[in-house]
Design an enzyme around this catalytic site. Structure first.
Site, PDB file in Angstrom:
ATOM      1  N   GLU A  48      74.634  28.156  69.676  1.00 48.41           N
ATOM      2  CA  GLU A  48      75.707  29.178  70.148  1.00 48.41           C
ATOM      3  C   GLU A  48      75.009  30.420  70.770  1.00 48.41           C
ATOM      4  O   GLU A  48      74.015  31.111  70.070  1.00 48.41           O
ATOM      5  CB  GLU A  48      76.351  29.695  68.868  1.00 48.41           C
ATOM      6  CG  GLU A  48      77.374  30.379  68.828  1.00 48.41           C
ATOM      7  CD  GLU A  48      78.591  29.757  69.884  1.00 48.41           C
ATOM      8  OE1 GLU A  48      78.836  28.674  69.713  1.00 48.41           O
ATOM      9  OE2 GLU A  48      79.081  30.174  70.879  1.00 48.41           O
ATOM     10  N   CYS A  79      72.781  23.567  77.632  1.00 53.70           N
ATOM     11  CA  CYS A  79      74.351  24.070  77.302  1.00 53.70           C
ATOM     12  C   CYS A  79      73.713  25.765  76.964  1.00 53.70           C
ATOM     13  O   CYS A  79      73.677  26.585  77.936  1.00 53.70           O
ATOM     14  CB  CYS A  79      74.620  23.419  76.162  1.00 53.70           C
ATOM     15  SG  CYS A  79      76.262  23.708  75.583  1.00 53.70           S
ATOM     16  N   ARG A 108      80.891  30.633  80.014  1.00 48.36           N
ATOM     17  CA  ARG A 108      80.980  30.125  78.752  1.00 48.36           C
ATOM     18  C   ARG A 108      82.161  29.211  78.219  1.00 48.36           C
ATOM     19  O   ARG A 108      83.175  29.782  78.632  1.00 48.36           O
ATOM     20  CB  ARG A 108      80.668  31.281  77.488  1.00 48.36           C
ATOM     21  CG  ARG A 108      79.287  31.897  77.489  1.00 48.36           C
ATOM     22  CD  ARG A 108      79.228  32.664  76.377  1.00 48.36           C
ATOM     23  NE  ARG A 108      79.123  32.181  75.100  1.00 48.36           N
ATOM     24  CZ  ARG A 108      80.118  32.583  74.030  1.00 48.36           C
ATOM     25  NH1 ARG A 108      80.769  33.989  74.226  1.00 48.36           N
ATOM     26  NH2 ARG A 108      80.074  32.063  72.778  1.00 48.36           N
ATOM     27  N   ARG A 138      81.803  21.929  74.139  1.00 54.28           N
ATOM     28  CA  ARG A 138      82.091  23.133  74.694  1.00 54.28           C
ATOM     29  C   ARG A 138      81.212  23.820  75.516  1.00 54.28           C
ATOM     30  O   ARG A 138      80.603  24.932  75.618  1.00 54.28           O
ATOM     31  CB  ARG A 138      82.054  23.938  73.087  1.00 54.28           C
ATOM     32  CG  ARG A 138      83.029  23.804  72.225  1.00 54.28           C
ATOM     33  CD  ARG A 138      83.155  24.624  70.879  1.00 54.28           C
ATOM     34  NE  ARG A 138      82.660  26.044  71.102  1.00 54.28           N
ATOM     35  CZ  ARG A 138      83.709  26.838  70.959  1.00 54.28           C
ATOM     36  NH1 ARG A 138      85.145  26.643  70.502  1.00 54.28           N
ATOM     37  NH2 ARG A 138      83.398  28.443  71.360  1.00 54.28           N
ATOM     38  N   HIS A 180      73.811  17.926  77.007  1.00 56.10           N
ATOM     39  CA  HIS A 180      72.858  17.717  75.974  1.00 56.10           C
ATOM     40  C   HIS A 180      72.069  16.554  76.007  1.00 56.10           C
ATOM     41  O   HIS A 180      72.438  15.343  75.362  1.00 56.10           O
ATOM     42  CB  HIS A 180      73.600  17.875  74.620  1.00 56.10           C
ATOM     43  CG  HIS A 180      73.970  18.988  74.446  1.00 56.10           C
ATOM     44  ND1 HIS A 180      73.251  20.232  73.985  1.00 56.10           N
ATOM     45  CD2 HIS A 180      75.504  19.532  74.270  1.00 56.10           C
ATOM     46  CE1 HIS A 180      74.092  21.079  73.660  1.00 56.10           C
ATOM     47  NE2 HIS A 180      75.456  20.866  73.807  1.00 56.10           N
ATOM     48  N   GLU A 182      69.316  15.958  74.847  1.00 53.47           N
ATOM     49  CA  GLU A 182      68.908  15.640  73.668  1.00 53.47           C
ATOM     50  C   GLU A 182      69.638  14.937  72.869  1.00 53.47           C
ATOM     51  O   GLU A 182      69.030  14.341  71.353  1.00 53.47           O
ATOM     52  CB  GLU A 182      68.163  16.950  72.734  1.00 53.47           C
ATOM     53  CG  GLU A 182      69.281  17.942  72.513  1.00 53.47           C
ATOM     54  CD  GLU A 182      69.961  18.763  73.599  1.00 53.47           C
ATOM     55  OE1 GLU A 182      69.768  18.282  74.650  1.00 53.47           O
ATOM     56  OE2 GLU A 182      70.837  19.702  73.146  1.00 53.47           O
TER      57      GLU A 182
END
Lengths: 213, 315
Positions: A48, A79, A108, A138, A180, A182
């Protein structure tokens, strides 16, 4: 062996650690300024971005990271990490810290809420073979990229009819992805990042050796 | 799947995830559901009952908020049937913050979950804090695109919930007490059994599955990997920064704070302190700094004297 720091204040730190170790690097967790000693590059994980921004200030890492950006330390942000590395952001908090390491403007949660989170295949310039399977959570949207930025991959943007939005960008020593890498077993983007570190220090293997497989 | 994520077990991959190969974007897959849980790791999710509280939580560095009408301490004190929140309340909180917004549905109340999914909450908590709607069946969470978190008191319960499609597990603890003892018990029970299971002979896994009352495939996976197939967070009774550091050191990957923030004397400061303690959970120097002069914690309850144990809801 290349030694890569992972900003470990909040987020999917463990997944980046697995990915970096798989890709042949040593991974160290960065929670306070002294942890940055001897690090060749830095990963800013997903998480976040507002939380991480606040913790950057309270942990005393904000100034050393800004210095590392100025010194040209290779950085890879995914991200929330991409937001932190961006030069400007929309729909963030006014006090949100941005490192300005790459000349992109991001929005965002630009793809929406979790209901709009998605996975799909993405073809990335400079990564041969099959497309990379990309997981967007998101995710932020890259609204614009400056002239010095190489856009390595694009996908249709969140709003129909507005064209494709960059999802992987590189400027000099800085690599960012809106998704992502990862979260999947494909290590090619992490290998690309390690090759950027290797090219800078002259110590690591070249791009061809790492990305070819 | 073309590039199967190593962190997502094939055994719990949803039919939708299987279809998410090359081509058009896929939403609501298990990878995507679990992915948001991964992003919340190392963070604090705070219960809020108003948009103003949600702002306080976001300002303090919460990674997400849980929108509900009454915090568990008030549900406990006031009694009555506790239900899903009014959509208007959820929407007000969604408008107030940019971080993820979760909301609770009653155990087994799939219609409440459908409402929350339609509201586009980011996670549904099928929660024992609300009054259960079904005493035999939990929600079939595979039927939803929205991800679910469920509470558990032991490994068998955790794996049953994952088998039903939960993408995140949290300890139940004993919500609304400000008493960490039950959350510690549940974390130790879950993680202790995970450790024991990794030592089990392959032939013993069948008996483990029987004893746990859990799907064999998930038992095998835990035995092989030494961890739950989804992130394990802690909830129930966290009231201080040191409580957060305790459960993180025990192996929780993030914390939920229910009544502990907004039932305390100085919610904004305490919220911030719990966020810092969760991020720096192994650093006692930082714990000293953030714990100093926080004002009164929530009063708290002795678990042995409780008339209603919420953790006993669900199976």
């Amino acid at each position: 062996m290349v030694r890569v720091g992972i900003l470990a204040l909040q987020g999917d730190v463990a997944e980046h650690r697995h990915a970096l170790v798989d890709a042949g690097a040593e991974a160290v967790l960065i929670r306070r300024p002294a942890d940055l000693d001897g690090v060749d590059g830095l990963v800013l994980p997903g998480g976040e971005s507002t939380t991480v921004s606040m913790l950057l200030d309270s942990s005393g890492l904000a100034a050393p990271l800004a210095r590392a950006v100025r010194d040209g330390m290779p950085m890879f942000g995914t991200c929330a990490g991409m937001i932190l590395l961006a030069s400007s952001a929309e729909d963030g908090r006014p006090d949100q810290r941005l490192l300005g390491a790459i000349d992109i403007r991001v929005r965002r949660n630009g793809y929406g809420r979790q209901a709009q989170s998605f996975e799909c295949d993405v073809a990335i310039d400079g990564i041969d073979g099959a497309p990379v399977h990309a997981v967007f959570i998101r995710a932020p949207v890259v609204v614009s990229a400056g002239p010095g930025v190489d856009v390595l991959a694009r996908l249709p943007g969140p709003e129909p009819g507005t064209g494709a939005a960059p999802v992987v960008c590189r400027q000099g020593q800085v690599l960012v992805s809106a998704f992502h890498p990862e979260l999947t077993a494909d290590r090619r983007l992490h290998q690309l990042f390690l090759s950027m570190i290797g090219a800078r220090s002259g110590a690591g293997p070249g791009v061809a050796a790492l990305v070819g497989g | 799947m073309a590039a199967a994520p190593d962190t997502v077990p094939a055994s719990v991959a949803s039919p939708a995830a299987d279809a998410a190969a090359a081509g058009s974007p896929q939403t609501g897959t298990f990878t995507v559901k679990r992915g948001l849980a991964d992003m919340l790791r190392g963070g604090v999710i705070m219960d809020v009952v108003t948009a103003d509280q949600a702002k306080v939580a976001e300002d303090a560095g919460a990674v997400a908020v849980m929108a509900l009408e009454r915090v568990p301490a008030d549900i406990r004190a006031q009694g009555g049937v506790a239900r899903m929140s009014d959509p208007e309340l959820v929407e007000g909180i969604q408008r107030a913050v940019t971080i993820p917004v979760m909301a609770k549905a009653r155990i087994g109340h799939f219609a409440e979950a459908q409402v929350l999914q339609a509201l586009q909450v980011d996670y549904v908590d099928e929660s024992e804090v609300l009054t259960p709607a079904d005493e035999a069946n939990h929600i079939d969470k595979w039927a939803f695109g929205v991800p679910f978190v469920c509470g558990a008191t032991n490994l068998g319960e955790a794996l049953r919930r994952i088998g039903e499609g939960a993408a995140m597990i949290r300890s139940k603890g004993e919500a609304g007490t400000g008493n960490i003892v039950e959350a510690v018990r549940h974390l130790r029970a879950i993680l202790g059994d995970v450790r024991k299971l990794t030592q089990a002979d392959p032939a013993e896994r069948y008996a483990w599955a029987k004893q746990l009352g859990a799907p064999l495939e998930l038992v095998r996976e835990v035995a092989d990997t030494g961890r739950l197939p989804v992130p394990l967070f802690c909830a129930g009774g966290i009231a201080t920064p040191a409580d957060a550091a305790l459960v993180m050191q025990l192996g929780a990957e993030a914390v939920f704070v229910g009544s502990g923030i907004f039932k305390s004397e100085d919610p904004a400061r305490r919220a911030r302190a719990v966020v810092e303690a969760t991020a720096h959970y192994t650093d006692p120097d930082i714990l000293v700094k953030v714990s100093r002069g926080l004002g009164g914690a929530m009063p708290g309850l002795e678990v042995a004297t409780l008339e209603q144990r919420l953790a006993e809801r669900g199976w």
